[in-house]
Design an enzyme around this catalytic site. Structure first.
Site, PDB file in Angstrom:
ATOM      1  CB  ALA A   1      -0.870  -0.015   1.250  1.00 22.13           C
TER       2      ALA A   1
ATOM      3  CD  GLU B   1      -2.553  -7.374   3.027  1.00 23.36           C
ATOM      4  OE1 GLU B   1      -2.193  -6.221   2.710  1.00 23.36           O
ATOM      5  OE2 GLU B   1      -3.195  -7.619   4.051  1.00 23.36           O
TER       6      GLU B   1
ATOM      7  N   GLY C   1       0.491  -4.916   0.928  1.00 20.51           N
ATOM      8  CA  GLY C   1      -0.709  -4.929   0.090  1.00 20.51           C
ATOM      9  C   GLY C   1      -0.475  -5.595  -1.264  1.00 20.51           C
TER      10      GLY C   1
ATOM     11  CD  GLU D   1       1.566  -5.492   5.703  1.00 16.91           C
ATOM     12  OE1 GLU D   1       2.341  -6.448   5.961  1.00 16.91           O
ATOM     13  OE2 GLU D   1       0.845  -5.471   4.698  1.00 16.91           O
TER      14      GLU D   1
HETATM   15  N1  COA Z   1       4.609   3.073  -0.581  1.00 15.19           N
HETATM   16  C1  COA Z   1       5.019   4.231  -1.116  1.00 15.19           C
HETATM   17  N2  COA Z   1       6.146   4.360  -1.817  1.00 15.19           N
HETATM   18  C2  COA Z   1       6.895   3.250  -2.001  1.00 15.19           C
HETATM   19  C3  COA Z   1       6.547   2.010  -1.478  1.00 15.19           C
HETATM   20  C4  COA Z   1       5.329   1.934  -0.737  1.00 15.19           C
HETATM   21  N3  COA Z   1       4.890   0.794  -0.212  1.00 15.19           N
HETATM   22  N4  COA Z   1       7.484   1.097  -1.807  1.00 15.19           N
HETATM   23  C5  COA Z   1       8.407   1.767  -2.533  1.00 15.19           C
HETATM   24  N5  COA Z   1       8.060   3.068  -2.650  1.00 15.19           N
HETATM   25  C6  COA Z   1       8.783   4.138  -3.355  1.00 15.19           C
HETATM   26  C7  COA Z   1       9.973   4.628  -2.573  1.00 15.19           C
HETATM   27  O1  COA Z   1       9.582   5.569  -1.600  1.00 15.19           O
HETATM   28  C8  COA Z   1      10.814   5.231  -3.678  1.00 15.19           C
HETATM   29  O2  COA Z   1      10.260   6.464  -4.036  1.00 15.19           O
HETATM   30  P1  COA Z   1      11.223   7.772  -4.235  1.00 15.19           P
HETATM   31  O3  COA Z   1      12.152   7.371  -5.344  1.00 15.19           O
HETATM   32  O4  COA Z   1      10.273   8.856  -4.610  1.00 15.19           O
HETATM   33  O5  COA Z   1      11.913   7.968  -2.944  1.00 15.19           O
HETATM   34  C9  COA Z   1      10.559   4.293  -4.849  1.00 15.19           C
HETATM   35  O6  COA Z   1       9.341   3.621  -4.555  1.00 15.19           O
HETATM   36  C10 COA Z   1      11.644   3.263  -5.054  1.00 15.19           C
HETATM   37  O7  COA Z   1      11.795   2.548  -3.825  1.00 15.19           O
HETATM   38  P2  COA Z   1      13.205   2.358  -3.065  1.00 15.19           P
HETATM   39  O8  COA Z   1      12.917   2.134  -1.629  1.00 15.19           O
HETATM   40  O9  COA Z   1      14.115   3.476  -3.428  1.00 15.19           O
HETATM   41  O10 COA Z   1      13.722   1.030  -3.780  1.00 15.19           O
HETATM   42  P3  COA Z   1      14.736  -0.033  -3.161  1.00 15.19           P
HETATM   43  O11 COA Z   1      15.112  -0.923  -4.276  1.00 15.19           O
HETATM   44  O12 COA Z   1      15.819   0.646  -2.404  1.00 15.19           O
HETATM   45  O13 COA Z   1      13.882  -0.864  -2.091  1.00 15.19           O
HETATM   46  C11 COA Z   1      11.943  -2.070  -1.285  1.00 15.19           C
HETATM   47  C12 COA Z   1      12.827  -1.688  -2.516  1.00 15.19           C
HETATM   48  C13 COA Z   1      10.730  -2.790  -1.828  1.00 15.19           C
HETATM   49  C14 COA Z   1      12.715  -2.993  -0.352  1.00 15.19           C
HETATM   50  C15 COA Z   1      11.526  -0.765  -0.532  1.00 15.19           C
HETATM   51  O14 COA Z   1      11.000   0.147  -1.485  1.00 15.19           O
HETATM   52  C16 COA Z   1      10.507  -0.974   0.541  1.00 15.19           C
HETATM   53  O15 COA Z   1      10.813  -1.487   1.608  1.00 15.19           O
HETATM   54  N6  COA Z   1       9.229  -0.576   0.285  1.00 15.19           N
HETATM   55  C17 COA Z   1       8.188  -0.627   1.259  1.00 15.19           C
HETATM   56  C18 COA Z   1       7.684  -2.039   1.414  1.00 15.19           C
HETATM   57  C19 COA Z   1       6.623  -2.106   2.498  1.00 15.19           C
HETATM   58  O16 COA Z   1       6.872  -1.912   3.662  1.00 15.19           O
HETATM   59  N7  COA Z   1       5.383  -2.420   2.065  1.00 15.19           N
HETATM   60  C20 COA Z   1       4.297  -2.575   2.953  1.00 15.19           C
HETATM   61  C21 COA Z   1       3.501  -1.336   3.055  1.00 15.19           C
HETATM   62  S1  COA Z   1       2.184  -1.535   4.230  1.00 15.19           S
END
Ligand code: COA
Length: 260
Positions: free
Chosen positions: A66, A115, A112, A135
């Protein structure tokens, strides 16, 4: 509706929905959830579409969760509403859709995103995929059905370990867990989904609809899956598809289902 965050491609008897916010790793914001709600409902009503495939754009992510930026400042009431509306408008909608839905997991499927894949009828993964429900690392829990559908699919202990550790598993482990049905290279992911869609399309859409309903009933507290199966089984006997399927078998020819 003008789609901004998804696009749909139709080919033969299937449609592919691609979530298209690669710069945000296809994170599910409210707008995307609304667009998916409309797209799934429209495709489900299209008699030419026998299977729906959902995937993410880019090489990195299916859906990375999400959209955290949208809910970071939510109140208790808004949090409840986010989960309730999301479950109703997208996740439960997909699970109960009469058209089969395949998740083509092409990269990160987190929160999400996992999910969303769990709500689909089954999942196919590319070798580079990573899956998890992180989460609790954000101080929240899965709210789009993850606490229910993950244990149903992989068992309570494995699900709780994944949820409590907030860790990711790779595609091979997801396959061992029964979370995904197939693991193939990224290049083979959509072709395999198309092959599966083609196979499904050769069968009776009416019978498949009833099979989905009966299988889902087994996971609902307010339904008796066996009773739903009996009703659905009986219903099939009144359909043109049943007449065609049984006649074709007895006449030693391939069935050509009318779809009613
Ligand atoms: N919500 C909003 N933005 C998200 C996102 C999310 N769930 N997941 C990734 N993004 C965005 C990042 O903020 C970043 O945006 P920016 O370039 O404007 O800063 C972009 O997507 C790229 O992500 P980044 O974190 O730079 O890539 P990465 O390769 O370093 O890491 C992940 C990849 C998936 C490990 C990391 O993005 C992450 O942990 N995301 C969140 C996962 C999460 O907790 N999901 C559950 C949500 S309830």
């Amino acid at each position: 509706m003008n789609y901004e965050n998804i696009y749909i491609e139709e080919e033969k008897s299937w449609a592919t929905i691609t979530i298209d916010r690669p710069s945000k790793l296809n994170a599910l914001n409210q707008r995307t959830i609304e667009e998916l709600n409309v797209a799934f409902k429209e495709l489900d009503e299209d008699p030419d579409i026998k299977v729906i495939i959902i995937t993410g754009s880019g090489e990195k992510a299916f859906v990375a969760g999400a959209d955290i930026s949208e809910f970071a400042h939510f109140s208790v009431k808004e949090g409840r509403q986010l989960a309730a509306m999301g479950q109703k408008n997208l996740f439960n909608l997909i699970e109960n859709l009469t058209t089969p839905v395949i998740a083509a997991i092409n990269g990160f499927a987190l929160g999400g995103g996992l999910e969303l894949a769990l709500a689909c009828h089954f999942r196919v993964s590319s070798t580079n995929a990573k899956m998890g429900l992180p989460e609790v690392s954000l101080g929240v829990i899965p709210g789009y059905g993850g606490t229910q559908r993950l244990p149903q699919l992989i068992g309570k202990g494995r699900a709780l370990e994944l949820i409590m550790t907030a860790s990711m598993i790779d595609a091979d482990k997801a396959f061992v867990y029964g979370l995904v049905n197939h693991v193939v290279s990224p290049e083979e992911l959509l072709p395999l989904c198309h092959k599966l869609a083609n196979r499904i399309s050769n069968n009776s859409t009416v019978a498949i609809k009833h099979a989905i309903k009966a299988v889902n009933a087994g996971f609902k507290y307010d339904a008796d899956g066996y009773a739903v199966e009996i009703d659905a089984f009986g219903h099939c006997f009144g359909t043109d598809d049943f007449k065609e399927g049984t006649s074709a078998f007895l006449e030693k020819r391939k069935a050509d289902f009318p779809g009613s």
